[in-house]
Design a protein around this motif. Structure first.
Motif, PDB file in Angstrom:
ATOM      1  N   LYS A 107       7.426  15.837  28.422  1.00 57.09           N
ATOM      2  CA  LYS A 107       6.263  15.009  28.757  1.00 57.09           C
ATOM      3  C   LYS A 107       5.506  14.634  27.484  1.00 57.09           C
ATOM      4  N   LEU A 108       5.330  15.603  26.605  1.00 57.41           N
ATOM      5  CA  LEU A 108       4.649  15.327  25.334  1.00 57.41           C
ATOM      6  C   LEU A 108       5.468  14.390  24.449  1.00 57.41           C
ATOM      7  N   ALA A 109       6.777  14.585  24.428  1.00 60.63           N
ATOM      8  CA  ALA A 109       7.646  13.791  23.560  1.00 60.63           C
ATOM      9  C   ALA A 109       7.740  12.336  24.019  1.00 60.63           C
ATOM     10  N   THR A 110       7.650  12.100  25.320  1.00 64.92           N
ATOM     11  CA  THR A 110       7.791  10.740  25.835  1.00 64.92           C
ATOM     12  C   THR A 110       6.462  10.062  26.096  1.00 64.92           C
ATOM     13  N   ALA A 111       5.368  10.722  25.793  1.00 65.77           N
ATOM     14  CA  ALA A 111       4.041  10.142  25.989  1.00 65.77           C
ATOM     15  C   ALA A 111       3.847   8.954  25.042  1.00 65.77           C
ATOM     16  N   GLN A 112       2.883   8.104  25.359  1.00 69.83           N
ATOM     17  CA  GLN A 112       2.578   6.958  24.506  1.00 69.83           C
ATOM     18  C   GLN A 112       2.236   7.434  23.109  1.00 69.83           C
ATOM     19  N   PRO A 113       2.792   6.777  22.095  1.00 72.91           N
ATOM     20  CA  PRO A 113       2.470   7.195  20.723  1.00 72.91           C
ATOM     21  C   PRO A 113       1.002   6.946  20.412  1.00 72.91           C
ATOM     22  N   ARG A 114       0.449   7.816  19.623  1.00 73.03           N
ATOM     23  CA  ARG A 114      -0.948   7.667  19.209  1.00 73.03           C
ATOM     24  C   ARG A 114      -1.062   6.536  18.204  1.00 73.03           C
ATOM     25  N   ALA A 115      -2.208   5.896  18.196  1.00 75.57           N
ATOM     26  CA  ALA A 115      -2.441   4.815  17.246  1.00 75.57           C
ATOM     27  C   ALA A 115      -2.445   5.373  15.828  1.00 75.57           C
ATOM     28  N   THR A 116      -1.798   4.652  14.931  1.00 71.28           N
ATOM     29  CA  THR A 116      -1.766   5.065  13.536  1.00 71.28           C
ATOM     30  C   THR A 116      -3.112   4.751  12.902  1.00 71.28           C
ATOM     31  N   PRO A 117      -3.731   5.701  12.237  1.00 74.63           N
ATOM     32  CA  PRO A 117      -5.024   5.418  11.623  1.00 74.63           C
ATOM     33  C   PRO A 117      -4.881   4.380  10.514  1.00 74.63           C
ATOM     34  N   LYS A 118      -5.875   3.495  10.428  1.00 75.62           N
ATOM     35  CA  LYS A 118      -5.851   2.473   9.394  1.00 75.62           C
ATOM     36  C   LYS A 118      -6.249   3.099   8.067  1.00 75.62           C
ATOM     37  N   LEU A 119      -5.546   2.691   7.023  1.00 74.71           N
ATOM     38  CA  LEU A 119      -5.834   3.202   5.688  1.00 74.71           C
ATOM     39  C   LEU A 119      -6.986   2.431   5.080  1.00 74.71           C
ATOM     40  N   ASN A 120      -7.823   3.127   4.373  1.00 77.44           N
ATOM     41  CA  ASN A 120      -8.928   2.493   3.673  1.00 77.44           C
ATOM     42  C   ASN A 120      -8.435   2.125   2.283  1.00 77.44           C
ATOM     43  N   ILE A 121      -8.052   0.856   2.108  1.00 82.30           N
ATOM     44  CA  ILE A 121      -7.503   0.431   0.814  1.00 82.30           C
ATOM     45  C   ILE A 121      -8.546  -0.239  -0.061  1.00 82.30           C
ATOM     46  N   THR A 122      -9.765  -0.317   0.414  1.00 83.91           N
ATOM     47  CA  THR A 122     -10.801  -0.966  -0.406  1.00 83.91           C
ATOM     48  C   THR A 122     -11.083  -0.159  -1.662  1.00 83.91           C
ATOM     49  N   ALA A 123     -10.986   1.146  -1.589  1.00 83.46           N
ATOM     50  CA  ALA A 123     -11.242   1.972  -2.768  1.00 83.46           C
ATOM     51  C   ALA A 123     -10.186   1.724  -3.837  1.00 83.46           C
ATOM     52  N   ALA A 124      -8.941   1.509  -3.428  1.00 82.80           N
ATOM     53  CA  ALA A 124      -7.869   1.269  -4.395  1.00 82.80           C
ATOM     54  C   ALA A 124      -8.036  -0.084  -5.078  1.00 82.80           C
ATOM     55  N   SER A 125      -8.556  -1.076  -4.358  1.00 83.78           N
ATOM     56  CA  SER A 125      -8.717  -2.401  -4.956  1.00 83.78           C
ATOM     57  C   SER A 125      -9.855  -2.442  -5.969  1.00 83.78           C
ATOM     58  N   ALA A 126     -10.727  -1.460  -5.957  1.00 80.78           N
ATOM     59  CA  ALA A 126     -11.835  -1.430  -6.898  1.00 80.78           C
ATOM     60  C   ALA A 126     -11.407  -0.932  -8.274  1.00 80.78           C
ATOM     61  N   LEU A 127     -10.199  -0.399  -8.381  1.00 79.87           N
ATOM     62  CA  LEU A 127      -9.718   0.097  -9.666  1.00 79.87           C
ATOM     63  C   LEU A 127      -9.372  -1.069 -10.577  1.00 79.87           C
ATOM     64  N   THR A 128      -9.656  -0.906 -11.849  1.00 78.86           N
ATOM     65  CA  THR A 128      -9.265  -1.927 -12.820  1.00 78.86           C
ATOM     66  C   THR A 128      -8.180  -1.357 -13.706  1.00 78.86           C
ATOM     67  N   VAL A 129      -7.206  -2.190 -13.998  1.00 78.41           N
ATOM     68  CA  VAL A 129      -6.072  -1.779 -14.814  1.00 78.41           C
ATOM     69  C   VAL A 129      -6.050  -2.670 -16.052  1.00 78.41           C
ATOM     70  N   GLU A 130      -5.902  -2.040 -17.198  1.00 82.32           N
ATOM     71  CA  GLU A 130      -5.847  -2.789 -18.445  1.00 82.32           C
ATOM     72  C   GLU A 130      -4.549  -3.570 -18.511  1.00 82.32           C
ATOM     73  N   VAL A 131      -4.658  -4.835 -18.853  1.00 84.65           N
ATOM     74  CA  VAL A 131      -3.486  -5.689 -18.974  1.00 84.65           C
ATOM     75  C   VAL A 131      -3.275  -5.966 -20.450  1.00 84.65           C
ATOM     76  N   ARG A 132      -2.072  -5.707 -20.965  1.00 86.18           N
ATOM     77  CA  ARG A 132      -1.748  -5.936 -22.372  1.00 86.18           C
ATOM     78  C   ARG A 132      -0.583  -6.922 -22.468  1.00 86.18           C
ATOM     79  N   PRO A 133      -0.581  -7.717 -23.470  1.00 82.88           N
ATOM     80  CA  PRO A 133       0.570  -8.592 -23.661  1.00 82.88           C
ATOM     81  C   PRO A 133       1.748  -7.778 -24.185  1.00 82.88           C
ATOM     82  N   LEU A 134       2.968  -8.178 -23.806  1.00 83.87           N
ATOM     83  CA  LEU A 134       4.165  -7.461 -24.244  1.00 83.87           C
ATOM     84  C   LEU A 134       4.336  -7.511 -25.755  1.00 83.87           C
TER      85      LEU A 134
END
Length: 168
Positions: free
Chosen positions: A116-143
């Motif tokens: 019964k537990l195995a065939t029950a409706q799957p739980r909703a996947t929690p949404k990831l908070n990606i706004t924190a990752a987009s706030a990071l700055t990465v140094e860009v250097r020319p090759l």
């Protein structure tokens, strides 16, 4: 069995030296409980076990099922000659007949609850908070900045991988 026969046929039928009566007659007159009416003492060896992810406990190479809500919990398993009793605290959560090492004993209710537990409706996947990752700055250097190291990588290590120079 032999001792019981001795007491019934021999000792209980003879006249007792102190009382002057036969024990079999005293038993009837005093309305004592015959020895056959006593429930034998049941010896059970207790083991503390943790219920595995499949809902089983393992004792002496045998596996016994428990309800799904017991997964990961510590239980006490009492193994007797005629039964295996599994307790969670004071509550009996499962009773089984003993099985041989390498065998499993499961109850239909436990298996049905897991299905019964195995065939029950799957739980909703929690949404990831990606706004924190987009706030990071990465140094860009020319090759071109790395071109000064071109050709030096061969000189950095000998045949054993030991570094011979320094990187600035």
């Amino acid at each position: 069995m032999l001792q019981e026969q001795h007491w019934r046929r021999g000792a209980n039928a003879r006249t007792h030296a102190t009382t002057g009566e036969k024990p079999v007659e005293t038993l009837l007159r005093e309305k004592l409980t015959p020895i056959n009416d006593f429930v034998p003492y049941v010896l059970a060896i207790r083991h503390e076990r943790k219920v595995d992810a499949e809902g089983f406990v393992r004792v002496k190479g045998s596996r016994y099922s428990t309800p799904p809500e017991c997964v990961g919990k510590r239980v006490v398993v009492a193994v007797g000659e005629q039964s295996v009793t599994i307790r969670l605290g004071e509550a009996i959560i499962a009773e089984h007949r003993p099985v041989r090492a390498g065998e499993s004993s499961s109850q239909k209710e436990h298996i049905a609850a897991f299905w019964k537990l195995a065939t029950a409706q799957p739980r909703a996947t929690p949404k990831l908070n990606i706004t924190a990752a987009s706030a990071l700055t990465v140094e860009v250097r020319p090759l071109s900045r790395y071109e000064m190291f071109e050709g030096e990588s061969r000189d950095l290590g000998d045949e054993n991988g030991q570094v011979q120079g320094e990187i600035a």
